[in-house]
Design an enzyme around this catalytic site. Structure first.
Site, PDB file in Angstrom:
ATOM      1  N   LYS A 151       1.182   4.308  -2.867  1.00 58.63           N
ATOM      2  CA  LYS A 151       0.956   5.738  -2.629  1.00 58.63           C
ATOM      3  C   LYS A 151       2.222   6.562  -2.909  1.00 58.63           C
ATOM      4  CE  LYS A 151      -3.432   5.760  -1.682  1.00 58.63           C
ATOM      5  NZ  LYS A 151      -4.392   6.501  -2.517  1.00 58.63           N
ATOM      6  N   TYR A 211       0.840  -1.206   0.000  1.00 58.64           N
ATOM      7  CA  TYR A 211       0.000   0.000   0.000  1.00 58.64           C
ATOM      8  C   TYR A 211       0.874   1.256   0.000  1.00 58.64           C
ATOM      9  CZ  TYR A 211      -3.352   3.544   1.419  1.00 58.64           C
ATOM     10  OH  TYR A 211      -4.118   4.692   1.464  1.00 58.64           O
TER      11      TYR A 211
HETATM   12  P1  NDP Z   1     -13.387   3.729   1.323  1.00 63.20           P
HETATM   13  O1  NDP Z   1     -13.131   2.259   1.340  1.00 63.20           O
HETATM   14  O2  NDP Z   1     -14.462   4.257   2.199  1.00 63.20           O
HETATM   15  O3  NDP Z   1     -13.650   4.208  -0.173  1.00 63.20           O
HETATM   16  C1  NDP Z   1     -12.895   3.730  -1.254  1.00 63.20           C
HETATM   17  C2  NDP Z   1     -13.620   4.019  -2.544  1.00 63.20           C
HETATM   18  O4  NDP Z   1     -12.829   3.507  -3.632  1.00 63.20           O
HETATM   19  C3  NDP Z   1     -14.964   3.338  -2.613  1.00 63.20           C
HETATM   20  O5  NDP Z   1     -15.908   4.242  -3.145  1.00 63.20           O
HETATM   21  C4  NDP Z   1     -14.743   2.182  -3.569  1.00 63.20           C
HETATM   22  O6  NDP Z   1     -15.922   1.962  -4.309  1.00 63.20           O
HETATM   23  C5  NDP Z   1     -13.644   2.748  -4.477  1.00 63.20           C
HETATM   24  N1  NDP Z   1     -12.898   1.717  -5.165  1.00 63.20           N
HETATM   25  C6  NDP Z   1     -12.140   0.738  -4.658  1.00 63.20           C
HETATM   26  N2  NDP Z   1     -11.636  -0.040  -5.634  1.00 63.20           N
HETATM   27  C7  NDP Z   1     -12.110   0.475  -6.805  1.00 63.20           C
HETATM   28  C8  NDP Z   1     -11.961   0.127  -8.171  1.00 63.20           C
HETATM   29  N3  NDP Z   1     -11.227  -0.913  -8.568  1.00 63.20           N
HETATM   30  N4  NDP Z   1     -12.588   0.871  -9.099  1.00 63.20           N
HETATM   31  C9  NDP Z   1     -13.350   1.920  -8.730  1.00 63.20           C
HETATM   32  N5  NDP Z   1     -13.533   2.307  -7.470  1.00 63.20           N
HETATM   33  C10 NDP Z   1     -12.915   1.587  -6.508  1.00 63.20           C
HETATM   34  O7  NDP Z   1     -11.987   4.395   1.677  1.00 63.20           O
HETATM   35  P2  NDP Z   1     -11.465   5.925   1.710  1.00 63.20           P
HETATM   36  O8  NDP Z   1     -12.551   6.855   1.425  1.00 63.20           O
HETATM   37  O9  NDP Z   1     -10.708   6.061   2.971  1.00 63.20           O
HETATM   38  O10 NDP Z   1     -10.426   5.891   0.516  1.00 63.20           O
HETATM   39  C11 NDP Z   1     -10.382   6.857  -0.511  1.00 63.20           C
HETATM   40  C12 NDP Z   1      -8.944   7.162  -0.854  1.00 63.20           C
HETATM   41  O11 NDP Z   1      -8.318   7.767   0.261  1.00 63.20           O
HETATM   42  C13 NDP Z   1      -8.102   5.943  -1.209  1.00 63.20           C
HETATM   43  O12 NDP Z   1      -7.277   6.253  -2.310  1.00 63.20           O
HETATM   44  C14 NDP Z   1      -7.262   5.731   0.054  1.00 63.20           C
HETATM   45  O13 NDP Z   1      -6.057   5.083  -0.230  1.00 63.20           O
HETATM   46  C15 NDP Z   1      -7.060   7.161   0.474  1.00 63.20           C
HETATM   47  N6  NDP Z   1      -6.670   7.378   1.869  1.00 63.20           N
HETATM   48  C16 NDP Z   1      -7.436   6.926   2.903  1.00 63.20           C
HETATM   49  C17 NDP Z   1      -7.031   7.154   4.208  1.00 63.20           C
HETATM   50  C18 NDP Z   1      -7.793   6.643   5.372  1.00 63.20           C
HETATM   51  O14 NDP Z   1      -7.241   6.614   6.493  1.00 63.20           O
HETATM   52  N7  NDP Z   1      -9.039   6.232   5.224  1.00 63.20           N
HETATM   53  C19 NDP Z   1      -5.817   7.928   4.496  1.00 63.20           C
HETATM   54  C20 NDP Z   1      -5.085   8.352   3.338  1.00 63.20           C
HETATM   55  C21 NDP Z   1      -5.521   8.096   2.081  1.00 63.20           C
HETATM   56  P3  NDP Z   1     -16.470   0.534  -4.816  1.00 63.20           P
HETATM   57  O15 NDP Z   1     -16.119  -0.466  -3.754  1.00 63.20           O
HETATM   58  O16 NDP Z   1     -17.938   0.781  -4.972  1.00 63.20           O
HETATM   59  O17 NDP Z   1     -15.787   0.317  -6.122  1.00 63.20           O
HETATM   60  C1  8X3 Z   2      -4.276   5.367   4.795  1.00 61.73           C
HETATM   61  C2  8X3 Z   2      -3.568   5.758   6.018  1.00 61.73           C
HETATM   62  O1  8X3 Z   2      -1.260   5.294   6.859  1.00 61.73           O
HETATM   63  O2  8X3 Z   2      -3.145   4.198   7.933  1.00 61.73           O
HETATM   64  O3  8X3 Z   2      -3.693   5.881   3.663  1.00 61.73           O
HETATM   65  O4  8X3 Z   2      -2.337   3.439   5.809  1.00 61.73           O
HETATM   66  S1  8X3 Z   2      -2.530   4.600   6.657  1.00 61.73           S
END
Ligand code: NDP
Ligand code: 8X3
Length: 264
Positions: free
Chosen positions: A168, A164
């Site tokens: 990123k 992961y």
């Molecule tokens: P969620 O799991 O709540 O949302 C992830 C979204 O990505 C969902 O809408 C899912 O939709 C979609 N998704 C996953 N795989 C696919 C795919 N193959 N094609 C299209 N859509 C996809 O997580 P977050 O909102 O937390 O994540 C959003 C972003 O933020 C990510 O890039 C994550 O890495 C990043 N992030 C999150 C952090 C955290 O602590 N939560 C911190 C830093 C970054 P569906 O399943 O319907 O396809």
């Molecule tokens: C998601 C945050 O650092 O917990 O990007 O993996 S972390």
């Protein structure tokens, strides 16, 4: 809000978490005149988001599309099949992304490695390549915004997150290079890196185990999807000459990827 008037905005991963919050926040900020293209694999959930937005933002047109960003053919089809009124995209929010497990080498499943790279890296690159020609075709050598959701994990790799974190870090490199490549245009390339946000992220990481996911946030107050959405909408809403190139956002208890103050 005025700067968002009439914009057409694509959000990937708009069915949950940060992406869903971005959809709602864009609509809340410009409820009178906006077009949102909401994409994810869960089409029914996108329709729920569209219904929620229709309930408070009458001037926002929403086009939900089932799209798996890890499949390049679906991305090509998606762009080719956009209805005329949604074709002139102004903003792409590359948000879709996920983490699978906490396995360490040599025990990381090849399927999980592939899912993470094809979604978080190849997906972001393929979406960007599909939409950029629309931006570049504009007068003055091109305009539009690309917002990539990176992570603290891309800056600071941690044990149990090697893949992961590597995805990123790749997003970060791609974003940085792209900003330089587009320097002669008015296309803004924006990276927003959240720290800990409570969404479905940890539920997905632990294969649907909600109890395990809940433990991640025990004794801490994580950010919400809305907190990140506010920054995304702020970045896109700046004057055209202002590029919020790179932003790191922590909740106040977090000082690094793995430095958290927990109440016990
Ligand atoms: P969620 O799991 O709540 O949302 C992830 C979204 O990505 C969902 O809408 C899912 O939709 C979609 N998704 C996953 N795989 C696919 C795919 N193959 N094609 C299209 N859509 C996809 O997580 P977050 O909102 O937390 O994540 C959003 C972003 O933020 C990510 O890039 C994550 O890495 C990043 N992030 C999150 C952090 C955290 O602590 N939560 C911190 C830093 C970054 P569906 O399943 O319907 O396809
Ligand atoms: C998601 C945050 O650092 O917990 O990007 O993996 S972390």
């Amino acid at each position: 809000a005025a700067r968002l008037k009439g914009k057409t905005i694509v959000i990937t991963g708009a069915s949950s978490g940060i992406g869903r919050s971005c959809a709602v926040e864009f609509a809340r900020t410009q409820p009178d005149d906006l077009k949102l293209i909401l994409t994810a694999r869960r089409y029914d959930t996108l329709k729920e988001v569209a219904a929620e937005i229709a309930g408070f933002a009458k001037g926002v047109k929403v086009h939900p599309v089932k799209l798996d960003v890890s499949n390049p053919e679906e991305i090509d089809k998606f762009v080719g099949q956009l209805p005329d009124e949604f074709k002139e995209i102004d903003v792409l929010v590359n948000n879709a992304g996920l983490v699978k497990g906490v396995a360490q080498a040599p025990n990381i499943s090849p399927a999980d490695i592939n899912t993470m790279f094809s979604t978080n890296v190849t997906g972001v690159i393929a979406m960007t390549q599909a939409i950029l020609p629309i931006f570049k075709a504009r007068s003055d050598g091109g305009r539009g915004d690309i917002v990539n959701i990176g992570s603290i994990a891309g800056r600071e790799p941690y044990q149990g997150g090697s893949i992961y974190c590597a995805t990123k870090a790749a997003v970060r490199s791609f974003t940085d290079a792209l900003r330089k490549e587009l320097i002669a245009t008015r296309i803004r390339v924006i990276e927003i890196d959240p720290g800990q946000v409570e969404t479905e992220f940890s539920v997905v990481r632990f294969g649907g185990d909600k109890e395990k996911a809940k433990k991640v946030y025990e004794g801490v107050e994580p950010l919400t999807g809305e907190d990140i959405a506010e920054v995304v909408v702020f970045a896109v809403g700046r004057r055209e000459n202002v590029v919020l190139a790179d932003t790191l956002i922590f909740p106040s208890h977090q000082g690094a990827a793995t430095v958290m103050h927990r109440k016990t």
